[in-house]
Design a protein around this motif. Structure first.
Motif, PDB file in Angstrom:
ATOM      1  N   ARG A   1       0.801  -1.387   0.070  1.00  0.00           N
ATOM      2  CA  ARG A   1       0.087   0.019   0.078  1.00  0.00           C
ATOM      3  C   ARG A   1       0.764   1.212   0.054  1.00  0.00           C
ATOM      4  O   ARG A   1       0.803   2.276  -0.669  1.00  0.00           O
ATOM      5  N   ASP A   2       1.957   1.195   0.836  1.00  0.00           N
ATOM      6  CA  ASP A   2       2.898   2.441   0.852  1.00  0.00           C
ATOM      7  C   ASP A   2       3.507   2.719  -0.282  1.00  0.00           C
ATOM      8  O   ASP A   2       3.531   3.948  -0.765  1.00  0.00           O
ATOM      9  N   ILE A   3       3.977   1.802  -0.947  1.00  0.00           N
ATOM     10  CA  ILE A   3       5.097   1.857  -2.046  1.00  0.00           C
ATOM     11  C   ILE A   3       4.005   2.224  -3.321  1.00  0.00           C
ATOM     12  O   ILE A   3       4.221   3.153  -3.960  1.00  0.00           O
ATOM     13  N   THR A   4       2.780   1.369  -3.456  1.00  0.00           N
ATOM     14  CA  THR A   4       1.896   1.723  -4.561  1.00  0.00           C
ATOM     15  C   THR A   4       1.485   3.216  -4.375  1.00  0.00           C
ATOM     16  O   THR A   4       1.257   4.171  -5.427  1.00  0.00           O
ATOM     17  N   ASN A   5       1.023   3.669  -3.446  1.00  0.00           N
ATOM     18  CA  ASN A   5       0.305   4.838  -3.235  1.00  0.00           C
ATOM     19  C   ASN A   5       1.314   6.036  -3.140  1.00  0.00           C
ATOM     20  O   ASN A   5       0.964   7.115  -4.154  1.00  0.00           O
TER      21      ASN A   5
END
Length: 423
Positions: free
Chosen positions: A391-395
């Protein structure tokens, strides 16, 4: 709460993958095959989809083990011998896993999706495969629930940890002339095929007898151990060689501009090997506790879920190491996920520590409850880690995990990074 501090998110854009593969088998045999095989995949297939497909194949192999040998998981002293053809499927499945693990980076380069997410996803699947593959290989060798399987698990995990530790300090993923991802996997594939032809009993033959060397005078002082145990010994020797070469690479990187020496760590590189030593010692302490009311784990049905819990904890541990690598964060010295195994190890050793009976593990059934609870907690903790990191990387990077980026009107991949994952 995420795993990536906000001030380190920008480092994701600066991440560049670098690899060095010295394997002759990889260069002259497998790589031409991989270059052809990747062209069979449409550009609409995301690299992480290929990686996940490979892991699913190994999970399927493990499921066939449990299906054809249910006593391995449910009965203390029981085994069912799987049909010989099952071992061939394990060999084919492992070779497919190796192939998909090799081409996911090539697919990332084709689709412009190379970056830190692919690095995290690839290593995360590899970490899970390490434990599943270890259980399968040792079952094919006829070692089953034994200290030899534990030794194999330690050697396998140590190699993976060592490679990650080396990459953290040098910025380069080194694969030597003989490495686990290449030659090691091919050797296990051959083991599966041999077991499929002759059965696991073939590995009980003595090594010097098989090689017709039992009468050689200078070998008489060397134990004539079975083939399956000899393979574990060779793996441990190979681990020692890898430790030496990895140390030399890290030392060279710290003395030159090559690599990426960590200035944000106040500990010498060798000290950062201690987390693996500590986590392994915890598992050994739990396994080697004094037997109380037949609650001994090693030879019981609790052994497989115990090793699986160990594998999930290890995957969480190295996952945080890889995350520190791609974000240039400090090395993670302690992992809270060990707490559950620490509780189990201390409780099981209470008769030895303070002379009283365990609090929780008072019978085989209660021991199984504690082991299964540890497995479930470890699995959920790792699933949470994977979910939050993705979630953190894709966002932050504006990408998707399983969706290929589109090209703009100039034919350039949108949000694509210039580096490309090669392995």
């Amino acid at each position: 709460m995420g795993y990536i501090p906000e001030h380190l998110l920008e480092n994701l854009r600066n991440y560049k993958y670098r690899g060095a593969d010295k394997s002759l088998v990889s260069r002259y045999v497998l790589n031409p095959f991989w270059n052809w095989f990747v062209t069979l995949w449409p550009l609409s297939v995301a690299p992480n989809t290929i990686t996940l497909t490979g892991l699913c194949i190994i999970i399927f192999n493990f499921a066939t083990l449990i299906y054809y040998d249910p006593l391995y998981l449910v009965e203390r002293d029981g085994y069912h011998e799987p049909p010989h053809w099952v071992y061939f499927t394990w060999g084919i499945g492992l070779f497919l896993y190796q192939t998909l693990d090799a081409i996911d980076g090539k697919q990332a380069r084709r689709t412009g999706m190379a970056g830190p997410l692919g690095e995290m996803f690839d290593h995360g699947c590899d970490a899970l495969n390490t434990t599943l593959g270890c259980l399968l290989a040792n079952r094919a060798l006829g070692l089953g629930r034994s200290w030899w399987t534990v030794a194999s698990q330690i050697a396998t995990l140590a190699n993976f940890y060592l490679t990650t530790w080396e990459e953290y300090h040098t910025g380069v993923l080194f694969l030597g002339y003989f490495s686990g991802p290449v030659e090691g996997i091919l050797m296990i594939v051959v083991i599966y095929f041999i077991t499929g032809i002759f059965g696991p009993s073939i590995w009980e033959n003595k090594i010097w007898t098989v090689l017709h060397l039992e009468h050689v005078s200078y070998l008489k002082k060397v134990p004539n151990i079975p083939l399956n145990k000899a393979l574990i010994v060779f793996a441990i020797i190979g681990l020692a060689v890898n430790i030496f070469h990895s140390y030399l690479n890290v030392r060279q990187a710290s003395r030159s501009s090559f690599g990426r020496p960590r200035q944000n760590s106040s500990y010498p590189p060798l000290v950062l090997l201690m987390p693996f030593v500590a986590s392994t010692a915890i598992q050994i302490a739990w396994l080697s506790h004094p037997e109380y009311n037949n609650s001994y784990i090693l030879h019981s049905a609790s052994f497989v879920p115990f090793v699986l819990a160990w594998g999930f904890q290890f995957a969480h541990q190295v996952g945080r190491m890889i995350l520190a690598h791609v974000t240039s964060a400090p090395f993670p010295l302690f992992d809270w996920i060990w707490i559950w195994s620490i509780i189990g190890a201390v409780d099981a050793n209470l008769p030895h520590l303070i002379g009283r009976s365990p609090i929780f593990q008072t019978s085989p059934r209660h021991t199984a409850y504690v082991v299964w609870a540890t497995l479930i907690i470890s699995m959920l903790a790792y699933a949470r880690f994977v979910t939050l990191v993705i979630r953190d990387i894709t966002n932050y990077l504006g990408i998707a995990c399983f969706t290929v980026r589109k090209k703009d009107e100039h034919g350039v991949w949108k949000s694509a990074q210039p580096e490309a994952k090669m392995l």
